[in-house]
Design an enzyme around this catalytic site. Structure first.
Site, short mmCIF file in Angstrom:
data_model
loop_
_atom_site.label_atom_id
_atom_site.label_comp_id
_atom_site.label_asym_id
_atom_site.label_seq_id
_atom_site.Cartn_x
_atom_site.Cartn_y
_atom_site.Cartn_z
N CYS A 42 40.34 30.16 53.76
CA CYS A 42 39.56 31.46 52.66
C CYS A 42 38.38 31.93 53.64
O CYS A 42 37.61 31.43 54.31
CB CYS A 42 38.96 30.50 51.37
SG CYS A 42 38.51 31.83 50.58
N ASP A 44 35.59 32.55 52.27
CA ASP A 44 34.47 32.18 51.57
C ASP A 44 33.48 31.62 52.47
O ASP A 44 33.91 31.15 53.75
CB ASP A 44 34.60 31.16 50.64
CG ASP A 44 33.66 30.60 49.80
OD1 ASP A 44 32.73 30.27 50.29
OD2 ASP A 44 33.68 30.70 48.63
N ARG A 46 31.41 29.81 52.84
CA ARG A 46 30.84 28.13 52.88
C ARG A 46 31.89 27.54 53.44
O ARG A 46 31.71 26.29 53.63
CB ARG A 46 30.72 27.80 51.42
CG ARG A 46 29.70 28.29 50.53
CD ARG A 46 29.87 27.78 49.05
NE ARG A 46 30.92 28.49 48.57
CZ ARG A 46 31.45 28.35 47.31
NH1 ARG A 46 30.76 27.64 46.42
NH2 ARG A 46 32.52 28.86 47.05
N HIS A 98 39.71 25.54 49.17
CA HIS A 98 38.68 24.88 48.84
C HIS A 98 38.40 24.79 47.40
O HIS A 98 39.04 25.72 46.51
CB HIS A 98 37.46 25.37 49.51
CG HIS A 98 37.06 26.73 49.16
ND1 HIS A 98 36.11 27.10 48.20
CD2 HIS A 98 37.49 27.90 49.37
CE1 HIS A 98 35.85 28.48 48.13
NE2 HIS A 98 36.96 29.08 48.89
N CYS A 101 36.69 28.13 44.57
CA CYS A 101 37.11 29.33 44.97
C CYS A 101 37.17 30.60 44.25
O CYS A 101 37.93 30.54 43.16
CB CYS A 101 38.49 29.14 45.78
SG CYS A 101 39.27 30.66 46.64
ZN LIG Z 1 37.82 30.88 48.64
#
Ligand SMILES: [Zn+2]
Length: 241
Positions: A42, A44, A46, A98, A101
């Site tokens: 992803c 993302d 993080r 994750h 999300c």
């Molecule tokens: Zn995500």
């Protein structure tokens, strides 16, 4: 100082420190790359693949997008896979989702935010959520429901990858992995291992080797009420998350 300028300064410090720790690093990188793993993750912020796995530059070929989607009709994802398999010759493909999300959660909520491209992109997640509607509806908490959908999504993407002729015909044989990163503690869970509690203990049943080489298409994945991955979801629900 602006944050981008801070990043540039940090880059200088990183390059200096990386060269000090491993004097041959940049000579190796200059000669090319030989990553062993393709990581589909992803976007993302993080879940940076190299950082959460402690990998070094050159170790992982990375593709990241919203909700770690691998879409066979998308030239972006397919070109990454093609290059990874037939030029870099990676031995493993990891799909890593994750919990928490935003892209996955958006697929459980009404369309909004005037983002037609994002909405188009997560359409496959809405379809996936509909296919698993009964299971997801039984999870009261939206966060937990989204986390379960994130697991189902990783499994779905991994299965899709395994069925592609590009992957099936790759030599040497490529292993596809379905992983979930936990933003709450930084740990990655291997969903293939999670289906059989005996895997990590060495008890009778499916061995670690069996699981890691077993095509995901042949693995029967438990639902939220019937197996290890599902028990994980239920435990979180019981904890009131
Ligand atoms: Zn995500």
């Amino acid at each position: 100082m602006s944050f981008p300028n801070q990043l540039l300064l940090q880059n200088v410090a990183w390059a200096h420190e990386a060269g000090r720790r491993d004097p041959a690093l940049f000579d190796r990188l200059r000669q090319g790359q030989q990553p062993k793993v393709l990581w589909i993750g992803c976007a993302d912020s993080r879940v940076p693949a190299e950082i959460v796995t402690g990998a070094r530059p050159g170790d992982i070929f990375v593709h990241r997008n919203i909700a770690n989607l691998f879409l066979p009709h998308d030239d972006n994802t397919m070109s990454v896979l093609e290059y990874a398999l037939y030029v870099l010759r990676v031995s493993d493909v990891v799909v890593c989702g994750h919990n928490g999300c935003g892209g996955v959660r958006a697929a459980l909520e009404p369309p909004g935010h005037n983002m037609p491209r994002v909405e188009h992109r997560i359409g496959v997640l809405r379809q996936l959520a509909r296919r698993h509607g009964a299971e997801l509806a039984a999870i009261a908490c939206l966060e937990n429901r989204a986390d379960r959908l994130a697991e189902l999504n990783v499994i779905e993407q991994a299965r899709t990858l395994e069925t592609l002729p590009l992957v099936r015909n790759a030599l040497p044989r490529v292993c596809v992995h379905a992983w979930i990163f936990d933003v709450r503690n930084g740990l990655i869970r291997d969903l293939a291992r999670a289906i059989d509690p005996s895997v990590d203990t060495g008890a009778t049943g499916t061995s670690t080797a069996d699981v890691t080489t077993m095509p995901l298409s042949q693995v029967s994945w438990p639902d939220a009420h019937g197996g290890a991955a599902g028990q994980h979801v239920d435990q979180r629900s019981a904890a009131g998350r």
